[in-house]
Design an enzyme around this catalytic site. Structure first.
Site, mmCIF file in Angstrom:
data_model
loop_
_atom_site.group_PDB
_atom_site.id
_atom_site.type_symbol
_atom_site.label_atom_id
_atom_site.label_comp_id
_atom_site.label_asym_id
_atom_site.label_seq_id
_atom_site.Cartn_x
_atom_site.Cartn_y
_atom_site.Cartn_z
ATOM 1 C CB SER A 1 -0.954 -0.057 1.200
ATOM 2 O OG SER A 1 -2.014 0.860 1.051
ATOM 3 C CG ASP B 1 -5.926 -2.993 -4.442
ATOM 4 O OD1 ASP B 1 -6.733 -2.131 -4.062
ATOM 5 O OD2 ASP B 1 -4.751 -3.063 -4.012
ATOM 6 C CG HIS C 1 -5.602 -2.331 -0.469
ATOM 7 N ND1 HIS C 1 -4.623 -2.014 -1.381
ATOM 8 C CD2 HIS C 1 -5.204 -1.778 0.710
ATOM 9 C CE1 HIS C 1 -3.682 -1.295 -0.793
ATOM 10 N NE2 HIS C 1 -3.997 -1.148 0.483
#
Length: 337
Positions: A129, A284, A313
Site C-alpha cells: 500500500s 484491489d 487490497h
C-alpha cells in the site's frame, strides 16, 4: 508499542519548506547486519500501520528471514511513532503539522540507513500500500543504491479515482463536530466510526463480501465485521490528525514530483535501475492491476505478477494465507535472482 528505536533527524526540512525541529524516525530491525553491510532490506509501513503490523511477512524460512537478512522497518512520518501531529510540540502540533511527501519519508529513511548503519547498498525495498509508494520512491530517489524493489498493492502515482476515494474518507472523519478543525479536546469517535464505514467498501472486494469471507477472520455477521474489524481498526490508537497527515501524503504521491523530474512520472519510472517485481492484487479497488500494468511498462525490465483471488487490497495485508504464500514466493524469486 515501545519495542523500537528512534533515529534523531534533528531539524528536518520538508519538501514544502517547513522545518520539523527536534524530529525523529521510529524504526525496528530484525536480524543482524553482515560485516560487509550487504544484506539489508527496507520494508516501510503503510497508511496508519506501525512496525509490528509488518511482521506477518518476516520470519524464519520466509523470504524476509532475519537469519539471513537485516530487515529495517521504518515508521512513516505521521503514524504516531515517528514525528507526527500527535507527538510534536507547538507550533507544529496537531492541526498545524506540515505536509509530508513520499520523498520526505524516503529522505528520512535514507539518513537512518546511511548514518546509523553505514549501509551503501540495499538488497531489496518492499512494502504494501503506502509502503509500496515508498518503495517506488526509494528506487527513484536512490537508483544506484537499491538493487531490487517489490511494491505490492500500491502505486508510484496516486490515481484520480484513488484521490476521490480518500476525499470520502476525509469528509467522513472531519464532519464530526468534535473534530473541531483538528483542535479536538476529546476524540471524534463518531467521525472515526464513519470513516471506518466508508473505508469498508474499499478495502475488500465485492466478491469477498458476496462469499462472506469475513467469517474466516472470526466475524459472525456483516455488521459484526463492520464494527469489530473496521471500526475497531480506526479506534485502535489512531489519532485523526495523524490519519489526515498520512492521507495527504497518499493523495499527493507521485514519483514524477521527485526533485529533478519536474512532474514527469514516466521519466521518473524510466530512471529506476533496480530489478523490479510489481504485485497488484486482482480485485484491489484502490490500485487495480491495469494501473500497475501502466507503471510496469515504463520501468526497464520490470515484471508484473497479479496476486489472484478476491481479498482485494487486503491481499497484501497478511490476512489470507494463500495471498501471503504468493507474495512470499515472489520475494524468494526476486531475492534469488
Amino acid at each position: 508499542m515501545n519495542d523500537h528505536e528512534t533515529f534523531d533527524l534533528g531539524d528536518f526540512t520538508l519538501r514544502h519548506g517547513a522545518t520539523l525541529r527536534g524530529s525523529w524516525l521510529a524504526y525496528k530491525t530484525y536480524g543482524t547486519l553482515s560485516a560487509d553491510r550487504d544484506n539489508a532490506i527496507v520494508y516501510p509501513t503503510w497508511y496508519s500501520g506501525r512496525h509490528w503490523d509488518n511482521e506477518w511477512l518476516i520470519g524464519r524460512g520466509m523470504a524476509l528471514d532475519p537469519d539471513h537478512h537485516f530487515i529495517i522497518v521504518p515508521n512513516m512520518l505521521g503514524n504516531g511513532l515517528s514525528s507526527s501531529p500527535s507527538n510534536t510540540a507547538p507550533p507544529y502540533d496537531r492541526a498545524r503539522f506540515p505536509h509530508v511527501t513520499m520523498e520526505d519519508n524516503v529522505a528520512a529513511q535514507y539518513r537512518l540507513v546511511t548514518e546509523r548503519f553505514g549501509i551503501e547498498r540495499l538488497r531489496l525495498v518492499t512494502g504494501w500500500s503506502m509502503g509500496a509508494g515508498q518503495t517506488y520512491q526509494w528506487a527513484v530517489s536512490h537508483p544506484d543504491m537499491v538493487e531490487r524493489i517489490a511494491p505490492f498493492c500500491g502505486s508510484a502515482r496516486t490515481s484520480p479515482h484513488n484521490i476521490v476515494f480518500l476525499e470520502g474518507v476525509k469528509a467522513a472523519l472531519t464532519a464530526d463536530a468534535a473534530f473541531a478543525g483538528g483542535w479536538y479536546e476529546t476524540l471524534p469517535v463518531t467521525g472515526l466510526r464513519a470513516m471506518a464505514r466508508v473505508y469498508a467498501g474499499w478495502g475488500f472486494s465485492q466478491a469477498f463480501y458476496w462469499d462472506h469471507l469475513y467469517r474466516r477472520m472470526g466475524y459472525t455477521s456483516l455488521e459484526d465485521f463492520l464494527v469489530g474489524f473496521w471500526e475497531g481498526f480506526f479506534l485502535d490508537d489512531r489519532d485523526p490528525n495523524n490519519l489526515l497527515t498520512m492521507l495527504w501524503t497518499w493523495q499527493n504521491a507521485d514519483v514524477g514530483r521527485t526533485s529533478g523530474f519536474g512532474g514527469d512520472t514516466v521519466a521518473a519510472l524510466a530512471s529506476i535501475k533496480a530489478r523490479a517485481l510489481i504485485m497488484p492484487a486482482e480485485k484491489d479497488l484502490y490500485f487495480p492491476p491495469e494501473d500497475e500494468r501502466w507503471t510496469a511498462q515504463h520501468i526497464p525490465g520490470c515484471e508484473l505478477r497479479v496476486i489472484p483471488g478476491v481479498w482485494g487490497h487486503f491481499a497484501g495485508g497478511g490476512a489470507n494465507p494463500e495471498d501471503t504464500a504468493f507474495i512470499n514466493a515472489a520475494l524468494h524469486d526476486l531475492l534469488n535472482s
